[in-house]
Design a protein around this motif. Structure first.
Motif, PDB file in Angstrom:
ATOM      1  N   UNK A 163     -13.105 -39.391 -22.977  1.00 11.27           N
ATOM      2  CA  UNK A 163     -12.316 -39.813 -21.823  1.00 11.27           C
ATOM      3  C   UNK A 163     -11.996 -38.653 -20.881  1.00 11.27           C
ATOM      4  N   UNK A 164     -12.647 -37.512 -21.054  1.00  8.05           N
ATOM      5  CA  UNK A 164     -12.367 -36.353 -20.221  1.00  8.05           C
ATOM      6  C   UNK A 164     -12.748 -36.620 -18.778  1.00  8.05           C
ATOM      7  N   UNK A 165     -11.757 -36.687 -17.901  1.00 10.32           N
ATOM      8  CA  UNK A 165     -11.970 -36.937 -16.472  1.00 10.32           C
ATOM      9  C   UNK A 165     -12.825 -38.173 -16.242  1.00 10.32           C
ATOM     10  N   UNK A 166     -12.487 -39.220 -16.981  1.00 11.25           N
ATOM     11  CA  UNK A 166     -13.268 -40.453 -16.951  1.00 11.25           C
ATOM     12  C   UNK A 166     -12.340 -41.660 -17.015  1.00 11.25           C
ATOM     13  N   UNK A 192      -6.650 -34.497 -12.229  1.00 14.24           N
ATOM     14  CA  UNK A 192      -6.286 -35.912 -12.201  1.00 14.24           C
ATOM     15  C   UNK A 192      -6.971 -36.651 -11.058  1.00 14.24           C
ATOM     16  N   UNK A 193      -7.296 -35.952  -9.997  1.00 12.87           N
ATOM     17  CA  UNK A 193      -7.951 -36.609  -8.856  1.00 12.87           C
ATOM     18  C   UNK A 193      -9.233 -37.317  -9.254  1.00 12.87           C
ATOM     19  N   UNK A 194      -9.874 -36.861 -10.339  1.00 11.95           N
ATOM     20  CA  UNK A 194     -11.130 -37.478 -10.769  1.00 11.95           C
ATOM     21  C   UNK A 194     -10.930 -38.880 -11.354  1.00 11.95           C
ATOM     22  N   UNK A 195      -9.699 -39.205 -11.750  1.00 10.60           N
ATOM     23  CA  UNK A 195      -9.431 -40.525 -12.332  1.00 10.60           C
ATOM     24  C   UNK A 195      -8.320 -41.250 -11.586  1.00 10.60           C
ATOM     25  N   UNK A 196      -7.862 -40.691 -10.493  1.00 12.61           N
ATOM     26  CA  UNK A 196      -6.709 -41.251  -9.784  1.00 12.61           C
ATOM     27  C   UNK A 196      -7.007 -42.638  -9.233  1.00 12.61           C
ATOM     28  N   UNK A 224       0.374 -44.329 -11.173  1.00 17.44           N
ATOM     29  CA  UNK A 224      -0.764 -45.256 -11.087  1.00 17.44           C
ATOM     30  C   UNK A 224      -0.574 -46.497 -11.944  1.00 17.44           C
ATOM     31  N   UNK A 225       0.569 -46.615 -12.615  1.00 22.60           N
ATOM     32  CA  UNK A 225       0.903 -47.844 -13.309  1.00 22.60           C
ATOM     33  C   UNK A 225       0.391 -47.975 -14.725  1.00 22.60           C
ATOM     34  N   UNK A 226       0.104 -46.863 -15.396  1.00 29.28           N
ATOM     35  CA  UNK A 226      -0.369 -46.963 -16.781  1.00 29.28           C
ATOM     36  C   UNK A 226       0.789 -47.368 -17.696  1.00 29.28           C
TER      37      UNK A 226
END
Length: 321
Positions: A163-166, A192-196, A224-226
């Protein structure tokens, strides 16, 4: 009989204090460090109407090839029959430990799993000044590079998702899970921008992953609502004081959230694992047993994270090394 002199009293007190300290160190290094436990908690984070989901959270194994009893205990975790395994990093403590980690995880690798790596997957532990944990916690000292690529290949070949940057969406036990992860914030590798972006509105569970629970990253997942964010790294404080708890968290997280479930913001819950291992240069635990956690995720009554979290513990095996 004459009263004892002040010097005699001081000497007796010093000897008694040293004896107590030695006993405490012996207990922390020989007994509690190896008193592995599986803790259980129920967290109401799923969308309304969702069936329960059993998640095994493992972190901070810090494995060395010689740690046979730790390996045997980890191997028994598959007997808890989780629906999903979450590994939040720091699996290694030795350049030749990848086979030991893979063999110890054993049947867990045949189950659905997700993972991110921590600093001690990338770099070996190195002797540090213990005072830095209090006076200069942001200082980073790296040891030799570790074979994290081999560990990643072993995990992914068996079906675990990196899940690294995914961001990924998948089905587990009839539920739709939307997950995202970042690289280790402790090393400032998080991007974080990679999964934002807003978490999926159709998932039964939205799950964020990071090794170190740095507040800046937790804030982004929450924005982001997680529904749930999972992390490790803190070792639960590792050396805790009765009636006080952790002295340090080894990150910017406050001490009250150093391990277990807690709330982060209005609608996000956090789970921090106290971890299974220790650095070989600090092989001590006090008032903070090494652990894995079996989380039973259930539907939140209102679709958020506003209900109470219930925490318990179970002791299927206590191993010593």
């Amino acid at each position: 009989m004459p009263d004892a002199s002040p010097g005699s009293i001081l000497k007796t007190t010093a000897v008694a204090s040293l004896g107590t300290l030695a006993a405490g160190i012996g207990y922390a290094s020989l007994i509690e460090r190896n008193a592995f436990v599986v803790r259980e908690a129920t967290m109401p984070v799923l969308t309304p109407g969702s069936s329960p989901l059993k998640v095994l959270h493992i972190s901070d194994i810090h494995m060395r090839p010689s740690q046979r009893r730790k390996q045997a205990w980890v191997r028994e975790l598959a007997g808890w029959e989780p629906d999903l395994v979450v590994n939040t990093g720091d699996n290694l403590a030795h350049p030749k430990a990848v086979p030991a980690v893979v063999q110890a995880l054993g049947d867990l690798l045949a189950l659905p799993g997700v993972f991110v790596f921590g600093s001690n997957d990338y770099f070996a532990p190195k002797l540090k000044n213990p005072a830095n944990y209090v006076t200069n916690p942001s200082r980073r000292i790296h040891g030799e590079p570790l074979p994290w690529q081999d560990l990643r290949a072993a995990f992914t070949e068996r079906g675990w998702l990196d899940m690294t940057h995914t961001r990924r969406e998948f089905e587990v036990a009839g539920l739709h899970v939307a997950a995202a992860g970042v690289d280790d914030p402790h090393l400032s590798r998080d991007r974080y921008a990679t999964v934002a972006g807003p978490a999926s509105q159709t998932a039964n569970l939205t799950l964020g992953l990071a090794h170190s629970p740095e507040p800046r990253v937790l804030d982004e997942f929450a924005a982001d609502g997680y529904q749930l964010v999972m992390a490790g790294h803190t070792h639960g404080g590792q050396l805790c004081l009765p009636f006080y708890g952790a002295v340090v968290t080894n990150c910017e997280l406050d001490r009250s959230r150093v391990k277990g479930p807690s709330r982060w913001g209005a609608h996000t819950q956090l789970h921090v694992s106290a971890g299974i291992g220790t650095s070989p240069f600090a092989p001590l635990r006090f008032c903070c047993r090494p652990e894995a956690t079996l989380l039973t995720l259930v539907a939140a009554p209102t679709g958020g994270s506003d209900a109470e979290t219930h925490v318990g513990q179970s002791y299927p095996t206590v191993s010593a090394r």
